[in-house]
Design a protein around this motif. Structure first.
Motif, mmCIF file in Angstrom:
data_model
loop_
_atom_site.group_PDB
_atom_site.id
_atom_site.type_symbol
_atom_site.label_atom_id
_atom_site.label_comp_id
_atom_site.label_asym_id
_atom_site.label_seq_id
_atom_site.Cartn_x
_atom_site.Cartn_y
_atom_site.Cartn_z
ATOM 1 N N VAL A 16 0.817 -1.228 0.000
ATOM 2 C CA VAL A 16 0.000 0.000 0.000
ATOM 3 C C VAL A 16 0.844 1.268 0.000
ATOM 4 O O VAL A 16 0.309 2.369 -0.153
ATOM 5 C CB VAL A 16 -1.010 0.041 1.175
ATOM 6 N N CYS A 36 -3.462 1.919 -2.863
ATOM 7 C CA CYS A 36 -4.388 0.785 -2.984
ATOM 8 C C CYS A 36 -5.332 0.996 -4.156
ATOM 9 O O CYS A 36 -5.930 2.072 -4.264
ATOM 10 C CB CYS A 36 -5.251 0.677 -1.728
ATOM 11 N N ARG A 44 -9.014 -1.843 -1.607
ATOM 12 C CA ARG A 44 -8.581 -1.081 -0.425
ATOM 13 C C ARG A 44 -9.181 -1.616 0.875
ATOM 14 O O ARG A 44 -8.473 -1.810 1.871
ATOM 15 C CB ARG A 44 -8.906 0.401 -0.595
ATOM 16 N N ASP A 69 -3.559 5.502 2.806
ATOM 17 C CA ASP A 69 -2.825 4.313 2.344
ATOM 18 C C ASP A 69 -1.379 4.385 2.836
ATOM 19 O O ASP A 69 -0.825 3.406 3.349
ATOM 20 C CB ASP A 69 -2.781 4.250 0.809
#
Length: 484
Positions: free
Chosen positions: A206, A210, A215, A424
């Motif tokens: 990540v 993502c 995600r 992320d």
């Protein structure tokens, strides 16, 4: 010299001790291991610097005083058992609490980010005497404590996967870039990571962002959330506690959601989810465990009539966290990813005890809000000295503008797709330092306009709307395309 395999005699080694004495010495060495440092006391695990611990303690007293005075003024108890009729009514409207309009006009947030900033501005290390002359760089900013923060070369090394030569979601998935150059392969790798259920690989993955479709599962894998039947049952027990008991903090939660997420173009549709998650969160005693590494201490209350008697002390609220203005914005972006309430709840709780608590407690941790503020000011002073000096001279200290962004982890300021790309990287690097880097990058991006302003209000106007900004290009330009 004795042959190999023979035990050397005392004469051969130059040792005049008898074999018996030698063996006793060897036994004593085995029996008594070399001395080692004693275990650090618990308060040092929470926060090693005494002056930080004291500042956090006095800040907590202020928060409690504010809460207690509200309690007294409004003649509202800290907690009460709901009558049966009220319990049934709340249970019936559990999924549509946003339609309820209780009169909250007399309730006010216990504190707002700007109040917290004033406290951080007054932090001082007592080891520096008044006569000590701080460096000019330290003197220019609002944060006056000597903490070690990373410079640009160190940040480049730390965030190396964000470099210009590495593919990034948030840049290389734009419509102008053919998907076969990066995006298709990145999605395939993400699917493999999920198939393998490798949490460490997911965290590394990540760092480059993502894919939207993956995600939710990738974050859950990194946070070790699996939503087992016992987790769902635990959530239902928290819900039952909400139904049975009314807390003063419930009104603070209602008020905060109404003031923030309900007025946000992205998040107003999630109002019911926010109430459900935050009300359950306030009852969750498992959250207390994070205070073993949080500089904060959970506040205590006493059973009526037993003030000061420790055996009648209870943590209040049960999770030990008093919500502040904007607290609900930690939950709101997660509602885009998780639609099952118990899983949404678990993800938020884990995000809070790993990351978000550091944004509203005083500590020397590199991801703590004090270090983030210092990192932000240091980056600006070092790489945009003219801008920093100009803003300071007109009374528009940059931190006064950026502080609210960092305290909320930019939630409510960036467009949601950009915010999720930022989060992320928080998960990928297990660090909040990227918030300070982005805040500095925003000032760098708007530097030309900011050099023209002549007041704090004008500077705030230039930076009022961040919803059009693209996170990854800003971070890359600031970190990797800035001459140092």
């Amino acid at each position: 010299m004795p042959a190999v395999g023979q035990i050397p005699t005392p004469q051969a080694t130059g040792n005049t001790n008898s074999p018996l004495e030698a063996s006793q010495a060897a036994l004593s060495l085995c029996r008594f291991p070399s001395p080692c440092h004693p275990a650090a006391p618990p308060e040092h695990m929470k926060e090693p610097l005494v002056y930080m611990r004291k500042a956090q303690g006095s800040w907590e007293k202020r928060i409690l005083k504010s809460l207690n005075s509200m309690c007294t003024e409004l003649s509202v108890p800290l907690a009460r058992k709901r009558p049966i009729g009220e319990q049934k009514e709340l249970l019936n409207k559990w999924n549509e609490m946003g339609t309820d309009e209780p009169d909250l006009s007399l309730f006010r947030p216990v504190y707002a980010p700007k109040d917290f900033l004033e406290v951080l501005m007054n932090l001082r290390n007592p080891n520096y005497e008044n006569g000590d002359q701080p460096s000019l760089k330290n003197h220019l900013g609002l944060i006056q404590v000597p903490l070690k923060v990373k410079d640009i070369p160190e940040l480049r090394d730390y965030f190396s996967e964000l470099g210009l030569n590495t593919g990034q979601l948030g840049i290389d998935d734009s419509t102008q870039v053919p998907p076969e150059l990066f995006e298709n392969e990145h999605v395939r790798v993400g699917q493999t990571v999920l198939t393998e259920q490798d949490s460490a690989a997911a965290q590394q993955y990540v760092r480059q962002g993502c894919p939207t479709a993956l995600r939710a599962e990738l974050w859950a894998l990194i946070l070790n959330i699996s939503n087992q039947p016992e987790d769902i049952l635990y959530y239902e027990q928290l819900k039952s506690n909400v139904i049975q008991h009314d807390l003063l903090v419930d009104s603070l939660i209602y008020k905060d959601v109404k003031l923030t997420a309900s007025n946000d173009d992205y998040y107003f549709v999630f109002e019911d989810y926010l109430y459900q998650v935050l009300l359950c969160f306030s009852r969750d005693t498992s959250v207390l465990e994070h205070f073993s590494y949080n500089s904060a201490t959970p506040p205590k209350s006493y059973i009526r009539g037993k003030l000061g008697v420790e055996e009648y002390a209870v943590f209040y609220p049960p999770n030990g966290v008093i919500p502040f203005h904007g607290f609900s914005m930690y939950v709101a972006p997660l509602c885009f990813l998780y639609h099952e309430p118990s899983k949404l709840y678990q993800i938020f709780r884990e995000m809070y005890v790993r990351f978000f608590f550091r944004l509203h407690s005083i500590s020397s941790h590199p991801s703590g809000i004090v270090s983030l503020c210092l990192l932000f000011e240091t980056l600006l002073q070092t790489h945009l000295p003219q801008l920093f000096y100009h803003l300071r001279e007109i009374g528009a200290q940059p931190l006064r503008i950026s502080f609210k962004w960092m305290v909320r982890a930019f939630s409510g300021y960036l467009a949601t797709d950009q915010l999720l790309l930022l989060w992320d990287r928080i998960l990928g690097y297990n660090s909040l330092e990227i918030l300070a880097v982005l805040a500095a990058a925003v000032f760098a991006f708007r530097a030309v306009n900011l050099m023209e302003v002549t007041s704090l209000a004008a500077a705030e106007a230039v930076l009022a709307d961040l919803s059009t900004l693209k996170v990854m290009p800003l971070l890359q330009i600031f970190l990797f395309a800035t001459v140092t």
